[in-house]
Design a protein around this motif. Structure first.
Motif, PDB file in Angstrom:
ATOM      1  N   GLY A 193       0.821  -1.203   0.000  1.00 58.97           N
ATOM      2  CA  GLY A 193       0.000   0.000   0.000  1.00 58.97           C
ATOM      3  C   GLY A 193       0.858   1.257   0.000  1.00 58.97           C
ATOM      4  O   GLY A 193       0.348   2.359  -0.190  1.00 58.97           O
ATOM      5  N   GLY A 194       2.180   1.096   0.198  1.00 55.49           N
ATOM      6  CA  GLY A 194       3.084   2.252   0.218  1.00 55.49           C
ATOM      7  C   GLY A 194       2.992   3.057  -1.065  1.00 55.49           C
ATOM      8  O   GLY A 194       2.998   4.289  -1.052  1.00 55.49           O
ATOM      9  N   ALA A 221      -9.978   3.703   2.336  1.00 59.06           N
ATOM     10  CA  ALA A 221     -10.666   2.763   1.448  1.00 59.06           C
ATOM     11  C   ALA A 221      -9.705   2.217   0.397  1.00 59.06           C
ATOM     12  O   ALA A 221      -9.626   1.017   0.164  1.00 59.06           O
ATOM     13  CB  ALA A 221     -11.839   3.468   0.782  1.00 59.06           C
ATOM     14  N   VAL A 222      -8.920   3.124  -0.205  1.00 61.99           N
ATOM     15  CA  VAL A 222      -7.940   2.729  -1.224  1.00 61.99           C
ATOM     16  C   VAL A 222      -7.030   1.657  -0.638  1.00 61.99           C
ATOM     17  O   VAL A 222      -6.703   0.663  -1.269  1.00 61.99           O
ATOM     18  CB  VAL A 222      -7.044   3.948  -1.587  1.00 61.99           C
ATOM     19  N   LEU A 223      -6.659   1.890   0.597  1.00 62.11           N
ATOM     20  CA  LEU A 223      -5.702   1.018   1.257  1.00 62.11           C
ATOM     21  C   LEU A 223      -6.280  -0.366   1.521  1.00 62.11           C
ATOM     22  O   LEU A 223      -5.659  -1.368   1.192  1.00 62.11           O
ATOM     23  CB  LEU A 223      -5.290   1.680   2.576  1.00 62.11           C
ATOM     24  N   ASP A 247      -9.302  -3.405  12.662  1.00 60.11           N
ATOM     25  CA  ASP A 247     -10.054  -2.239  13.131  1.00 60.11           C
ATOM     26  C   ASP A 247      -9.614  -0.952  12.435  1.00 60.11           C
ATOM     27  O   ASP A 247     -10.436  -0.108  12.122  1.00 60.11           O
ATOM     28  CB  ASP A 247      -9.872  -2.086  14.645  1.00 60.11           C
ATOM     29  N   TYR A 248      -8.316  -0.807  12.246  1.00 59.92           N
ATOM     30  CA  TYR A 248      -7.820   0.430  11.624  1.00 59.92           C
ATOM     31  C   TYR A 248      -6.708   0.139  10.629  1.00 59.92           C
ATOM     32  O   TYR A 248      -5.754  -0.561  10.958  1.00 59.92           O
ATOM     33  CB  TYR A 248      -7.242   1.374  12.691  1.00 59.92           C
ATOM     34  N   PHE A 249      -6.844   0.685   9.422  1.00 59.65           N
ATOM     35  CA  PHE A 249      -5.744   0.704   8.465  1.00 59.65           C
ATOM     36  C   PHE A 249      -5.058   2.046   8.648  1.00 59.65           C
ATOM     37  O   PHE A 249      -5.701   3.092   8.528  1.00 59.65           O
ATOM     38  CB  PHE A 249      -6.272   0.587   7.030  1.00 59.65           C
ATOM     39  N   ILE A 250      -3.779   2.021   8.970  1.00 56.10           N
ATOM     40  CA  ILE A 250      -3.109   3.272   9.308  1.00 56.10           C
ATOM     41  C   ILE A 250      -2.003   3.593   8.302  1.00 56.10           C
ATOM     42  O   ILE A 250      -1.016   2.862   8.208  1.00 56.10           O
ATOM     43  CB  ILE A 250      -2.528   3.189  10.740  1.00 56.10           C
ATOM     44  N   PRO A 251      -2.199   4.669   7.535  1.00 56.40           N
ATOM     45  CA  PRO A 251      -1.207   4.990   6.512  1.00 56.40           C
ATOM     46  C   PRO A 251      -0.026   5.783   7.062  1.00 56.40           C
ATOM     47  O   PRO A 251      -0.215   6.691   7.875  1.00 56.40           O
ATOM     48  CB  PRO A 251      -2.010   5.856   5.538  1.00 56.40           C
ATOM     49  N   PHE A 252       1.168   5.420   6.611  1.00 58.96           N
ATOM     50  CA  PHE A 252       2.377   6.184   6.934  1.00 58.96           C
ATOM     51  C   PHE A 252       2.827   6.888   5.654  1.00 58.96           C
ATOM     52  O   PHE A 252       3.103   6.227   4.656  1.00 58.96           O
ATOM     53  CB  PHE A 252       3.481   5.259   7.480  1.00 58.96           C
ATOM     54  N   LEU A 253       2.873   8.208   5.712  1.00 60.69           N
ATOM     55  CA  LEU A 253       3.206   8.980   4.515  1.00 60.69           C
ATOM     56  C   LEU A 253       4.716   8.930   4.260  1.00 60.69           C
ATOM     57  O   LEU A 253       5.504   8.792   5.200  1.00 60.69           O
ATOM     58  CB  LEU A 253       2.769  10.435   4.712  1.00 60.69           C
ATOM     59  N   PRO A 254       5.113   9.049   2.987  1.00 61.66           N
ATOM     60  CA  PRO A 254       6.553   9.070   2.693  1.00 61.66           C
ATOM     61  C   PRO A 254       7.167  10.330   3.318  1.00 61.66           C
ATOM     62  O   PRO A 254       6.507  11.378   3.394  1.00 61.66           O
ATOM     63  CB  PRO A 254       6.591   9.125   1.165  1.00 61.66           C
ATOM     64  N   LEU A 255       8.401  10.233   3.766  1.00 68.72           N
ATOM     65  CA  LEU A 255       9.015  11.358   4.479  1.00 68.72           C
ATOM     66  C   LEU A 255       9.749  12.312   3.526  1.00 68.72           C
ATOM     67  O   LEU A 255      10.392  11.875   2.573  1.00 68.72           O
ATOM     68  CB  LEU A 255       9.982  10.842   5.551  1.00 68.72           C
TER      69      LEU A 255
END
Ligand SMILES: Nc1ncnc2c1ncn2[C@@H]1O[C@H](COP(=O)(O)OP(=O)(O)OP(=O)(O)O)[C@@H](O)[C@H]1O
Length: 312
Positions: A193-194, A221-223, A247-255
């Motif tokens: 998903g990255g 949703a995309v994730l 319960d939660y999909f948690i996105p980590f943004l690129p740095l």
């Protein structure tokens, strides 16, 4: 007062305080599982806000998920978090912060368990064995401490099917064979998903919008669909998503460059050195950035910052 009553009262009180202080004393030297201990939400908030850079979504969701879960005296299922994002963006780092806020010894705690796919489940032909071992391990540890934390790193490298073995534990059952899993916490880490997350972040950047304006709904949703349909996500067509057990999909943004600099400063502080802005800039500039034209995001996040700093 007659002497006998007083004697009994003193005896009872000292037995009680003796018992309490024995337990306290014991827990001072040995680690105790204190699943009922409330979460110090402001300490967790402060940790996340001060230590985790550039991840406003992860900070917000993790805080909300953990406080909600720990404040609930009677959760209906264990908490399951699925952390996604590019390498070096802070997924392991955040798991460590979460673990420390739940069990003070963090990753060293007897109640926090880290599984790394390539290390613990390397061979495709042994899936059945891994499934059995995993079930036994989780059952044993949750029996010993209801608030156990299980972290699964490198989910994208996990052979499909292994994780389905723990599906019953994540579901809404009151008990399974006399063990309740409802107070446990499962954290899954994955690079899957990255690319979708990066694309969304890039779209925002190109449209001149602020990174902090990206909202969970732009990504969640995309994730979940992207991860479900990604053969290499470890959750590919997994019953966990099917049955809504995450319960939660948690996105980590690129740095970005500025976040890498923040990581360098944090590392310098951790080493007890004075902040030298010259070195900060040099370390940050040594990292490689993508996409090719704009060069906005660090392709290793903050991952190699520590080793690069050793050169200075
Ligand atoms: N967002 C961040 N804020 C602060 N420090 C960070 C952040 N991301 C990474 N770091 C630093 O970089 C190190 C490596 O990051 P971490 O292991 O958490 O990455 P990861 O997302 O788990 O990567 P991978 O997917 O490759 O396992 C951390 O120990 C931490 O010191």
């Amino acid at each position: 007062f007659e002497p006998i009553t007083v004697g009994i009262a003193i005896g009872a009180a000292s037995a009680l305080t003796g018992y309490l202080s024995y337990k306290d004393l014991y827990c001072r030297f040995a680690e105790c599982c204190r699943s009922e201990r409330p979460l110090n939400a402001s300490a967790l908030k402060q940790d996340l806000e001060e230590k985790l850079f550039g991840q406003h979504l992860a900070t917000e969701v993790i805080l909300k998920a953990l406080t909600g879960f720990k404040n609930n005296k009677n959760p209906k299922k264990p908490l399951t978090l699925s952390l996604h994002g590019w390498a070096g963006t802070g997924k392991n780092f955040v798991s460590q912060i979460v673990a420390e806020n739940l069990h003070p010894k963090g990753l060293k705690s007897n109640f926090v368990h880290l599984f790394v796919s390539t290390l613990h489940f390397p061979h495709e032909q042994h899936i059945k064995l891994y499934q059995d071992q995993l079930q036994k391990w989780i059952r044993g540890n949750v029996s010993a401490c209801a608030g156990s934390v299980f972290i699964f790193d490198e989910m994208d490298k996990l052979h499909p099917g292994v994780i389905d073995a723990i599906k019953p534990f994540l579901d809404y059952y009151e008990q399974i064979d006399g063990v309740s899993y409802r107070k446990a916490i499962f954290i899954f880490l994955s690079n899957a998903g990255g690319d979708l997350i990066t694309k969304t972040a890039l779209d925002f950047w190109r449209a001149g919008r602020k990174r902090e304006d990206i909202q969970l709904k732009d990504l969640e949703a995309v994730l979940s669909v992207g991860v479900f349909n990604n053969k290499h996500s470890g959750l590919w067509h997994s019953g966990l998503i099917d049955r809504n057990l995450i319960d939660y999909f948690i996105p980590f943004l690129p740095l970005e460059y500025r976040h890498v600099k923040m990581c360098v400063r944090a590392e310098m502080r951790a080493r007890g050195s004075a902040i030298d802005e010259d070195v900060v800039t040099r370390v940050a500039e040594e990292m490689t950035f993508f996409p090719k034209d704009e060069k906005i995001y660090s392709d290793k996040g903050c991952k190699t910052v520590q080793s690069r700093l050793d050169f200075y």
